[in-house]
Every structure is written in structure tokens, then in C-alpha cells.
Design a protein around this motif. Sequence first.
Motif, PDB file in Angstrom:
ATOM      1  N   HIS A 130       4.332  10.328  -2.391  1.00  0.00           N
ATOM      2  CA  HIS A 130       3.785   9.016  -2.712  1.00  0.00           C
ATOM      3  C   HIS A 130       2.253   9.070  -2.607  1.00  0.00           C
ATOM      4  O   HIS A 130       1.726   9.713  -1.685  1.00  0.00           O
ATOM      5  CB  HIS A 130       4.340   7.985  -1.705  1.00  0.00           C
ATOM      6  CG  HIS A 130       4.102   6.571  -2.124  1.00  0.00           C
ATOM      7  ND1 HIS A 130       2.866   5.973  -2.015  1.00  0.00           N
ATOM      8  CD2 HIS A 130       4.922   5.635  -2.660  1.00  0.00           C
ATOM      9  CE1 HIS A 130       2.952   4.738  -2.452  1.00  0.00           C
ATOM     10  NE2 HIS A 130       4.192   4.508  -2.856  1.00  0.00           N
ATOM     11  N   ASN A 169       8.924  -0.346  -9.499  1.00  0.00           N
ATOM     12  CA  ASN A 169       9.240  -0.108  -8.090  1.00  0.00           C
ATOM     13  C   ASN A 169      10.717  -0.336  -7.815  1.00  0.00           C
ATOM     14  O   ASN A 169      11.407  -1.030  -8.573  1.00  0.00           O
ATOM     15  CB  ASN A 169       8.438  -1.065  -7.207  1.00  0.00           C
ATOM     16  CG  ASN A 169       6.996  -0.630  -7.009  1.00  0.00           C
ATOM     17  OD1 ASN A 169       6.734   0.510  -6.645  1.00  0.00           O
ATOM     18  ND2 ASN A 169       6.063  -1.542  -7.256  1.00  0.00           N
ATOM     19  N   GLU A 175      -0.857  -5.594  -4.854  1.00  0.00           N
ATOM     20  CA  GLU A 175       0.118  -5.721  -5.934  1.00  0.00           C
ATOM     21  C   GLU A 175       0.761  -7.104  -5.904  1.00  0.00           C
ATOM     22  O   GLU A 175       0.952  -7.743  -6.939  1.00  0.00           O
ATOM     23  CB  GLU A 175       1.203  -4.636  -5.798  1.00  0.00           C
ATOM     24  CG  GLU A 175       0.725  -3.213  -6.073  1.00  0.00           C
ATOM     25  CD  GLU A 175      -0.077  -2.589  -4.926  1.00  0.00           C
ATOM     26  OE1 GLU A 175       0.037  -3.091  -3.782  1.00  0.00           O
ATOM     27  OE2 GLU A 175      -0.804  -1.603  -5.172  1.00  0.00           O
ATOM     28  N   GLY A 189       7.942   3.681  -7.816  1.00  0.00           N
ATOM     29  CA  GLY A 189       7.453   3.611  -6.439  1.00  0.00           C
ATOM     30  C   GLY A 189       8.444   2.885  -5.557  1.00  0.00           C
ATOM     31  O   GLY A 189       9.621   2.704  -5.907  1.00  0.00           O
ATOM     32  N   GLU A 190       7.923   2.443  -4.429  1.00  0.00           N
ATOM     33  CA  GLU A 190       8.796   1.882  -3.398  1.00  0.00           C
ATOM     34  C   GLU A 190       8.854   0.354  -3.508  1.00  0.00           C
ATOM     35  O   GLU A 190       9.908  -0.236  -3.724  1.00  0.00           O
ATOM     36  CB  GLU A 190       8.193   2.365  -2.083  1.00  0.00           C
ATOM     37  CG  GLU A 190       8.757   1.835  -0.856  1.00  0.00           C
ATOM     38  CD  GLU A 190       7.994   2.436   0.350  1.00  0.00           C
ATOM     39  OE1 GLU A 190       7.529   3.588   0.281  1.00  0.00           O
ATOM     40  OE2 GLU A 190       7.870   1.715   1.342  1.00  0.00           O
ATOM     41  N   GLY A 191       7.703  -0.257  -3.369  1.00  0.00           N
ATOM     42  CA  GLY A 191       7.639  -1.710  -3.442  1.00  0.00           C
ATOM     43  C   GLY A 191       6.186  -2.128  -3.398  1.00  0.00           C
ATOM     44  O   GLY A 191       5.326  -1.350  -2.975  1.00  0.00           O
ATOM     45  N   PRO A 192       5.889  -3.354  -3.819  1.00  0.00           N
ATOM     46  CA  PRO A 192       4.501  -3.807  -3.873  1.00  0.00           C
ATOM     47  C   PRO A 192       3.859  -3.878  -2.489  1.00  0.00           C
ATOM     48  O   PRO A 192       4.527  -4.193  -1.502  1.00  0.00           O
ATOM     49  CB  PRO A 192       4.603  -5.215  -4.472  1.00  0.00           C
ATOM     50  CG  PRO A 192       5.999  -5.372  -4.973  1.00  0.00           C
ATOM     51  CD  PRO A 192       6.845  -4.371  -4.268  1.00  0.00           C
ATOM     52  N   GLY A 193       2.566  -3.583  -2.439  1.00  0.00           N
ATOM     53  CA  GLY A 193       1.767  -3.825  -1.244  1.00  0.00           C
ATOM     54  C   GLY A 193       0.987  -5.120  -1.425  1.00  0.00           C
ATOM     55  O   GLY A 193       1.295  -5.922  -2.324  1.00  0.00           O
ATOM     56  N   PRO A 247       2.113  -3.369 -10.397  1.00  0.00           N
ATOM     57  CA  PRO A 247       2.312  -2.261  -9.460  1.00  0.00           C
ATOM     58  C   PRO A 247       1.087  -1.360  -9.343  1.00  0.00           C
ATOM     59  O   PRO A 247       0.342  -1.189 -10.312  1.00  0.00           O
ATOM     60  CB  PRO A 247       3.483  -1.464 -10.062  1.00  0.00           C
ATOM     61  CG  PRO A 247       3.752  -2.017 -11.400  1.00  0.00           C
ATOM     62  CD  PRO A 247       2.962  -3.275 -11.582  1.00  0.00           C
ATOM     63  N   PHE A 248       0.920  -0.797  -8.168  1.00  0.00           N
ATOM     64  CA  PHE A 248      -0.088   0.241  -7.922  1.00  0.00           C
ATOM     65  C   PHE A 248      -1.493  -0.163  -8.396  1.00  0.00           C
ATOM     66  O   PHE A 248      -2.083   0.485  -9.253  1.00  0.00           O
ATOM     67  CB  PHE A 248       0.346   1.563  -8.576  1.00  0.00           C
ATOM     68  CG  PHE A 248       1.466   2.246  -7.827  1.00  0.00           C
ATOM     69  CD1 PHE A 248       1.202   2.981  -6.679  1.00  0.00           C
ATOM     70  CD2 PHE A 248       2.783   2.128  -8.248  1.00  0.00           C
ATOM     71  CE1 PHE A 248       2.231   3.597  -5.966  1.00  0.00           C
ATOM     72  CE2 PHE A 248       3.820   2.739  -7.545  1.00  0.00           C
ATOM     73  CZ  PHE A 248       3.538   3.484  -6.401  1.00  0.00           C
TER      74      PHE A 248
HETATM   75  N1  URA Z   1       3.212   1.393  -3.279  1.00  0.00           N
HETATM   76  C1  URA Z   1       4.333   1.364  -4.035  1.00  0.00           C
HETATM   77  O1  URA Z   1       5.294   2.068  -3.759  1.00  0.00           O
HETATM   78  N2  URA Z   1       4.335   0.565  -5.105  1.00  0.00           N
HETATM   79  C2  URA Z   1       3.301  -0.183  -5.456  1.00  0.00           C
HETATM   80  O2  URA Z   1       3.396  -0.883  -6.474  1.00  0.00           O
HETATM   81  C3  URA Z   1       2.149  -0.131  -4.652  1.00  0.00           C
HETATM   82  C4  URA Z   1       2.122   0.660  -3.570  1.00  0.00           C
END
Ligand code: URA
Length: 188
Positions: free
Chosen positions: A156, A82, A48, A41-45, A54-55
Motif C-alpha cells: 500500500h 476501494n 478522501e 485500496g482499502e478505504g477512504p482516509g 480515492p487516494f
Molecule cells: N488509502 C486507501 O486505501 N484508499 C484511499 O482511497 C486512500 C487511502
Amino acid sequence: MGDWEQLRRTCMACTRCGLCETRHNVVFGVGNPQADILFVGEGPGEQEDLRGEPFVGPAGKLLDDMLSIIDLDRKENCYIANIVKCRPPRNRDPLETEQDACIGFLREQIALVAPKVLVCLGRIAAKRLIREDYRITREHGQWTQENGIWMTAIYHPSALLRDVSKRPETFEDLLAIREKLRQVTETR
Ligand code: URA
């Protein structure tokens, strides 16, 4: 597991970019370190960042459903990580400099998992891992092979929450991922 522990420890203590100042937790990754398939993925929200996994927010719930459609489970038979390991403030896209500072951790994770198949979740991961000018709308579901790893990208999960009209094509992409995984694992 020595290499993993070392990597995890280094990552947990990381101060290579400004995101370390606002994070609650480093979100290292989750799953089976010997999995044949890796999702990026991209990065934590927010969720997370708070939980260190993650996710786990709304997009994560959808991702778990998507995985189960193709017989995958985050704890059993895949690995999820991520591009950046710390939450960008207000969920903005991670800056190029933040990605540059963090990508080495992901590269090491990829080397340690040594997946047969790598799936980019969304535009940011696809641009970083497949091609800088990757166009997710046009190219999702297409395959390339790099260093022995089959790579593809799908929308995504957050995009699929916002726009349900993208779900049927993602369903097709998921089935193709299951098929690819079957092909590359049954020849061993
Ligand atoms: N979106 C992401 O790209 N990664 C995450 O871990 C959570 C949301």
C-alpha cells in the motif's frame, strides 16, 4: 452508462453499515470505466472522505507517481476503487462486517470495468480479493488468474511512505505490472 449511474446512485445513498453515520462523502471510485487495469485500496482516509475521491491525500500523491512510472494516469487509462467506500473512523482497518456490507459494490464495479489486470493495494485488499491468508510481505508481486483477470498485490502507498526500504521491490512489481498489461492487451 446506465448501469454505472444506477450503481453510483445506490452507493451514494447507502446505509448498509455504520460508516454512513460518520462519512462526509461516499468515495465511489475514479478513472476510466473502460480501463484494462483496476487498482483496489482499502478505504477512504480523511482527505478522501472530504473530497469524495480515492487516494487524494499523501498516499494518493505517491500512488499517482507510482502510476506515472508505468505510463498510467487515474483519469486516462486506469480505474481506482476501494474495498469500503466510506471512511472508517480514525483510519482504522475496515471491520469484516463493513467489508461484507460494501464488497458487492466493488464486485459490480469489477464486472462493469471488466479489467484484464487487477492490482490490490496492500494487505486488506489482497486478503479480501485474492486469499484470506494472503501474506503481503511474502507474496507481493506474485500473479494469480481468476475469472480471466490477472491479479496481484503490491505494498500500500501508505506503507511505502512509512518504510522507504520497501520501495525498490515495489518498483520491480510495478515494472512487472506494466509488462503483464502489455502482454494481455497486445493479444486482442
Ligand atoms: N488509502 C486507501 O486505501 N484508499 C484511499 O482511497 C486512500 C487511502
